[in-house]
Design a protein around this motif. Sequence first.
Motif, PDB file in Angstrom:
ATOM      1  N   ILE A 471      38.519  35.366  43.333  1.00 20.88           N
ATOM      2  CA  ILE A 471      39.267  35.873  44.488  1.00 20.88           C
ATOM      3  C   ILE A 471      38.452  35.734  45.769  1.00 20.88           C
ATOM      4  O   ILE A 471      38.958  35.293  46.814  1.00 20.88           O
ATOM      5  N   LEU A 475      39.780  31.499  46.360  1.00 20.06           N
ATOM      6  CA  LEU A 475      41.131  31.701  46.888  1.00 20.06           C
ATOM      7  C   LEU A 475      41.101  31.595  48.415  1.00 20.06           C
ATOM      8  O   LEU A 475      40.399  32.349  49.088  1.00 20.06           O
ATOM      9  N   GLY A 479      46.608  30.979  50.386  1.00 23.52           N
ATOM     10  CA  GLY A 479      47.107  31.213  49.030  1.00 23.52           C
ATOM     11  C   GLY A 479      46.800  30.110  48.048  1.00 23.52           C
ATOM     12  O   GLY A 479      47.172  30.201  46.871  1.00 23.52           O
ATOM     13  N   SER A 517      47.284  44.635  40.872  1.00 26.48           N
ATOM     14  CA  SER A 517      46.883  43.550  41.770  1.00 26.48           C
ATOM     15  C   SER A 517      46.755  42.232  41.023  1.00 26.48           C
ATOM     16  O   SER A 517      47.043  41.165  41.574  1.00 26.48           O
ATOM     17  N   TRP A 518      46.366  42.295  39.746  1.00 27.02           N
ATOM     18  CA  TRP A 518      46.226  41.055  38.962  1.00 27.02           C
ATOM     19  C   TRP A 518      47.598  40.450  38.661  1.00 27.02           C
ATOM     20  O   TRP A 518      47.751  39.219  38.632  1.00 27.02           O
ATOM     21  N   TYR A 521      48.588  38.836  42.087  1.00 24.97           N
ATOM     22  CA  TYR A 521      47.881  37.571  42.288  1.00 24.97           C
ATOM     23  C   TYR A 521      48.539  36.468  41.453  1.00 24.97           C
ATOM     24  O   TYR A 521      48.715  35.334  41.914  1.00 24.97           O
ATOM     25  N   SER A 522      48.874  36.804  40.216  1.00 22.09           N
ATOM     26  CA  SER A 522      49.490  35.820  39.320  1.00 22.09           C
ATOM     27  C   SER A 522      50.821  35.331  39.884  1.00 22.09           C
ATOM     28  O   SER A 522      51.125  34.128  39.857  1.00 22.09           O
ATOM     29  N   ASP A 524      51.822  35.395  43.070  1.00 20.81           N
ATOM     30  CA  ASP A 524      51.619  34.641  44.312  1.00 20.81           C
ATOM     31  C   ASP A 524      51.117  33.225  44.026  1.00 20.81           C
ATOM     32  O   ASP A 524      51.571  32.255  44.647  1.00 20.81           O
TER      33      ASP A 524
END
Length: 695
Positions: A471, A475, A479, A517-518, A521-522, A524
């Motif tokens: 992250i 990243l 994105g 949040s994980w 993230y997945s 997005d």
Amino acid sequence: MKYFYILSLLLVFISCNNSYKQAHTNNLISESSPYLLQHAHNPVNWYAWNKETLALAKKQNKPLIISIGYASCHWCHVMEKESFENKEVADFMNANFINIKVDREERPDIDKVYMNALQLMTGNGGWPMNIIALPNGKPFWGGTYYEKDNWLNILKQLDNAFKNNFDKVNQNANNIEKGLQDIEKIVIDDNDMFSLDTIKKLVSKSTKNYDFEYGGTKTANKYMNPSNLLFLMRYADQNKDERLLKYVKTTLNKMMYGGIYDQIEGGFSRYAVDKKWHIPHFEKMLYDNGQLVSLYADAYTLFKNDEYKTVVEETISFIENNLMAKNGAFYSSLDADSMNNKNQLEEGAYYTWRKDELKNILKDEFDFFADYYNINEYGFWEKDNYVLIRNKSNQEIQKKYNLSEKQLQNKLKPIKATLSNAKSVRDKPKLDDKSLTSWNALTLKGFIDAYKATNIEKYKDIALNNANFIIKNQLKKDGSLYHSYKDNKSSVNGYLEDYAATVNSFLSLYEITADNSWLNYSKDLTNHVFNHFLDTNSGLFYFTSNIDDDLVVRNIEKSDSAIPSSNSIMLENLYLLSHYFADKKYKNAADKMVLAIQSEIKLYPSSYFNWLNTFLNYTSNFYEIAITGNQALSFSKEFQKDYHPNILFAISKEDSNDYLLENRFIEDETVIYVCVNNSCKLPVNSVAKAKRLIQ
């Protein structure tokens, strides 16, 4: 002033001394890849692959030599020493070609295109891979390793053909380009989705090539293929196929008993060159070891074999000690070669043993050690060297020496420590210290699976550190992901494998943290893949994004290899996301991928086992386990220590609006809902009760 003058003289001396040591320096000196830097002082005038290099080839109208390898590749080193460090060869290459070095790990997009071309031309592949192409990048000849005189002779013939018979060369290049385009064509099969009966027939078809005595396949070299074994283990368990389950255990046992596994310090080499897994190709790759941690962790949850747990722990120890950076990143590999006691570069020198050496080190323990690890004809390799290999289980050894399991481990532990200490004075194989996002994510998943199987908190901590490295460093603000990281610098636009593996590991990380949040993230990252990688015709995804366009063809990675294909991982991701978010876009996209790939799977099933692993979800109940309440994480830990490949977890300590958790929180209670497609049975308050609701 005096000191400035002395300093200036010193700098001049250092500069001259370095020039003396390095007679040649080429364009690769400014690169970050360890493999490219290995060739930065070759007399060959190497260039990196970029638009400027390709423009130079067109301007000078010279064909390209595209030489592809990786830092820990033994035969790449051999060819470098024999040919690329030779002035005669270098002079000819420099005069007649534009010479490009490619790190296949840093630029897998280039590697995949030209590997397909090589296989079209020769039927074979391997590294080093040497492609001769037109100035526009279209290949017209390819091969792998050649000794110096043969290589120079080939180059002279190709140079002559390019200059004097260009029409034929150009036609050959056009034919190969058409072949590459044909490979990328997708045939959509609109028939019904895969049934369990179809999968059974495909598995039966593939077993004809299995080695039921030693595990693996009936090939000259033995490859581990973790994703294949993960599928076969799940299929055999769910369908009560005892013969196939025995085959999986045989393969797992022979691999961990073999020389392919480092019996002293843990970790697996790339592959074995014999049927009993004895003599490895000694390089150690992060992607192998990360996946093998997942494999043996899952095997431990199913079979409860403590030796599988030991393999998990020792392989993780190897990764920690050799391939883990302070910032949480994982490095790429250790070389196969290192200096022997005669100061000569030798493959496997760090790992092999002589009998007299072992006797001197182990003294009274030698006879036991020699029996356990076969310092005899069975374990002999060559040149007085032994590669440690087992052919007896711990139970057999315990019975023979009248030892309990604990006594055996107490006996082995100091022996391994003594030999590990003896190895510490040897020259260690070189480290490839770049970090690749996809390989890091595969290894991150390994640590998560190890945590699920063992409940060792350190594994969870390392997994979180690695995820945060991705992250923080890989990243981008828009994105997208970077592919590579080295010396505090991220580089190379991410490939589909980076997104697929990262999403997959983050979904798994959510299951051990309950941190939404994980999941986000997945989601997005997956949406970014839709926007930049999707082939709208087939529903599959390109390996490169729509901003990367300097290759002859745009590849769609379909079949699995040492690493599962990026599209097969994306299929699993979409399937899971469709459950977590109830978004039909994910479900429809997954279904379309199945229709696009199923005709190829029917032809070559063993190359598509990671696809079939997700296909199994379509053939029987796939469960969502929703756990809410203060003890939700401890309940999930208890659940996950057993083998459940057909389950995903939704977890929250508090009331949640998430699709699988909404309206399922009960104040002052921890409850478990067993659901299929969000249709749930009545909640229960213990893991044991929940497991009884699962078929």
